[in-house]
Motif scaffolding. Structure first.
Motif, PDB file in Angstrom:
ATOM      1  N   LEU A   1     -22.710  34.582   1.847  1.00 24.48           N
ATOM      2  CA  LEU A   1     -22.737  34.455   3.306  1.00 24.48           C
ATOM      3  C   LEU A   1     -22.260  33.077   3.763  1.00 24.48           C
ATOM      4  O   LEU A   1     -21.546  32.963   4.761  1.00 24.48           O
ATOM      5  N   THR A   2     -22.638  32.037   3.040  1.00 28.29           N
ATOM      6  CA  THR A   2     -22.240  30.681   3.419  1.00 28.29           C
ATOM      7  C   THR A   2     -20.741  30.486   3.278  1.00 28.29           C
ATOM      8  O   THR A   2     -20.104  29.879   4.139  1.00 28.29           O
ATOM      9  N   ILE A   3     -20.168  31.000   2.207  1.00 28.26           N
ATOM     10  CA  ILE A   3     -18.745  30.766   1.962  1.00 28.26           C
ATOM     11  C   ILE A   3     -17.863  31.661   2.824  1.00 28.26           C
ATOM     12  O   ILE A   3     -16.887  31.201   3.420  1.00 28.26           O
ATOM     13  N   PHE A   4     -18.198  32.939   2.917  1.00 25.73           N
ATOM     14  CA  PHE A   4     -17.275  33.886   3.530  1.00 25.73           C
ATOM     15  C   PHE A   4     -17.615  34.312   4.960  1.00 25.73           C
ATOM     16  O   PHE A   4     -16.739  34.765   5.686  1.00 25.73           O
ATOM     17  N   LYS A   5     -18.850  34.212   5.382  1.00 23.98           N
ATOM     18  CA  LYS A   5     -19.232  34.775   6.673  1.00 23.98           C
ATOM     19  C   LYS A   5     -19.565  33.739   7.747  1.00 23.98           C
ATOM     20  O   LYS A   5     -19.629  34.092   8.919  1.00 23.98           O
ATOM     21  N   VAL A   6     -19.808  32.497   7.395  1.00 21.87           N
ATOM     22  CA  VAL A   6     -20.123  31.475   8.391  1.00 21.87           C
ATOM     23  C   VAL A   6     -18.832  31.033   9.053  1.00 21.87           C
ATOM     24  O   VAL A   6     -17.884  30.622   8.384  1.00 21.87           O
TER      25      VAL A   6
ATOM     26  N   GLY B   1     -18.980  21.030   7.357  1.00 16.98           N
ATOM     27  CA  GLY B   1     -18.557  19.911   6.514  1.00 16.98           C
ATOM     28  C   GLY B   1     -19.346  19.816   5.230  1.00 16.98           C
ATOM     29  O   GLY B   1     -19.476  20.781   4.476  1.00 16.98           O
ATOM     30  N   SER B   2     -19.893  18.621   5.006  1.00 19.20           N
ATOM     31  CA  SER B   2     -20.596  18.373   3.743  1.00 19.20           C
ATOM     32  C   SER B   2     -21.891  19.174   3.639  1.00 19.20           C
ATOM     33  O   SER B   2     -22.366  19.431   2.529  1.00 19.20           O
ATOM     34  N   TYR B   3     -22.469  19.567   4.759  1.00 17.43           N
ATOM     35  CA  TYR B   3     -23.693  20.366   4.706  1.00 17.43           C
ATOM     36  C   TYR B   3     -23.420  21.743   4.114  1.00 17.43           C
ATOM     37  O   TYR B   3     -24.289  22.331   3.463  1.00 17.43           O
TER      38      TYR B   3
ATOM     39  N   TYR C   1     -21.365  22.289   1.648  1.00 18.72           N
ATOM     40  CA  TYR C   1     -21.405  22.071   0.193  1.00 18.72           C
ATOM     41  C   TYR C   1     -22.846  21.997  -0.300  1.00 18.72           C
ATOM     42  O   TYR C   1     -23.164  22.498  -1.378  1.00 18.72           O
ATOM     43  N   LEU C   2     -23.700  21.375   0.486  1.00 20.63           N
ATOM     44  CA  LEU C   2     -25.111  21.286   0.126  1.00 20.63           C
ATOM     45  C   LEU C   2     -25.759  22.671   0.120  1.00 20.63           C
ATOM     46  O   LEU C   2     -26.558  22.988  -0.758  1.00 20.63           O
ATOM     47  N   LEU C   3     -25.374  23.505   1.097  1.00 21.06           N
ATOM     48  CA  LEU C   3     -25.925  24.861   1.172  1.00 21.06           C
ATOM     49  C   LEU C   3     -25.415  25.765   0.050  1.00 21.06           C
ATOM     50  O   LEU C   3     -26.032  26.782  -0.253  1.00 21.06           O
ATOM     51  N   VAL C   4     -24.293  25.441  -0.550  1.00 17.97           N
ATOM     52  CA  VAL C   4     -23.787  26.214  -1.686  1.00 17.97           C
ATOM     53  C   VAL C   4     -24.329  25.643  -2.999  1.00 17.97           C
ATOM     54  O   VAL C   4     -24.680  26.388  -3.916  1.00 17.97           O
ATOM     55  N   LEU C   5     -24.430  24.324  -3.075  1.00 19.61           N
ATOM     56  CA  LEU C   5     -24.881  23.680  -4.313  1.00 19.61           C
ATOM     57  C   LEU C   5     -26.339  24.002  -4.622  1.00 19.61           C
ATOM     58  O   LEU C   5     -26.698  24.239  -5.776  1.00 19.61           O
ATOM     59  N   PHE C   6     -27.181  24.018  -3.591  1.00 17.68           N
ATOM     60  CA  PHE C   6     -28.606  24.234  -3.826  1.00 17.68           C
ATOM     61  C   PHE C   6     -28.911  25.610  -4.417  1.00 17.68           C
ATOM     62  O   PHE C   6     -29.632  25.700  -5.419  1.00 17.68           O
ATOM     63  N   PRO C   7     -28.386  26.718  -3.881  1.00 17.09           N
ATOM     64  CA  PRO C   7     -28.660  28.006  -4.530  1.00 17.09           C
ATOM     65  C   PRO C   7     -27.980  28.154  -5.887  1.00 17.09           C
ATOM     66  O   PRO C   7     -28.514  28.807  -6.785  1.00 17.09           O
ATOM     67  N   ALA C   8     -26.805  27.527  -6.061  1.00 20.57           N
ATOM     68  CA  ALA C   8     -26.159  27.579  -7.378  1.00 20.57           C
ATOM     69  C   ALA C   8     -27.011  26.854  -8.413  1.00 20.57           C
ATOM     70  O   ALA C   8     -27.165  27.323  -9.552  1.00 20.57           O
ATOM     71  N   LEU C   9     -27.596  25.735  -8.011  1.00 19.38           N
ATOM     72  CA  LEU C   9     -28.507  25.013  -8.898  1.00 19.38           C
ATOM     73  C   LEU C   9     -29.760  25.841  -9.168  1.00 19.38           C
ATOM     74  O   LEU C   9     -30.285  25.822 -10.281  1.00 19.38           O
ATOM     75  N   GLY C  10     -30.219  26.589  -8.166  1.00 20.93           N
ATOM     76  CA  GLY C  10     -31.377  27.461  -8.358  1.00 20.93           C
ATOM     77  C   GLY C  10     -31.110  28.563  -9.374  1.00 20.93           C
ATOM     78  O   GLY C  10     -31.961  28.873 -10.205  1.00 20.93           O
TER      79      GLY C  10
END
Length: 123
Positions: A33-38, A43-45, A47-56
């Motif tokens: 949803l963050t990558i394709f639907k927003v 900006g950098s936020y 990347y933070l919203l993608v990095l955090f679930p990937a780290l999870g």
């Protein structure tokens, strides 16, 4: 291992299995949803919203592979594992447990960064 506490280890492993499945499903949905639907560009936020679930997802995968146990006393944590995944040696498991602790610390620091970012964005 004592027969009295072995049932709790099984419960903890079942919880880790359920946590792995739910983390993988919901974090994958969040990344999609963050990558394709927003539509807005954050900006950098973003990347933070993608990095955090990937780290999870990575953290849940490490947990499912190692099944680590944590002993907490006062201000310290001891991570240990009673399993040897994939027939690894003792040193490889020790290195992976150190890596697990680092990923855990990075996850907690990411939470604080997100909190500060949102706080500064509001005020």
């Amino acid at each position: 291992m004592s027969g009295t506490y072995s049932i709790y280890v099984k419960y903890a492993q079942n919880v880790a299995d359920i946590g792995f499945l739910t983390t993988t499903i919901f974090c994958s949905i969040l990344i999609y949803l963050t990558i394709f639907k927003v539509k807005r560009n954050f900006g950098s936020y973003t990347y933070l919203l993608v990095l955090f679930p990937a780290l999870g997802i990575f953290f849940a995968t490490l947990e499912i592979v190692l099944y680590p146990n944590v002993f907490h006393h006062d201000a310290s944590y001891v991570f240990y594992s009673t399993s040897r995944p994939f027939g690894m040696g003792k040193n490889a498991v020790i290195i992976l447990l150190g890596f697990y602790g680092g990923v855990y610390a990075f996850t907690v620091s990411m939470l604080s960064v997100q909190f500060l970012y949102r706080y500064w964005a509001i005020f």
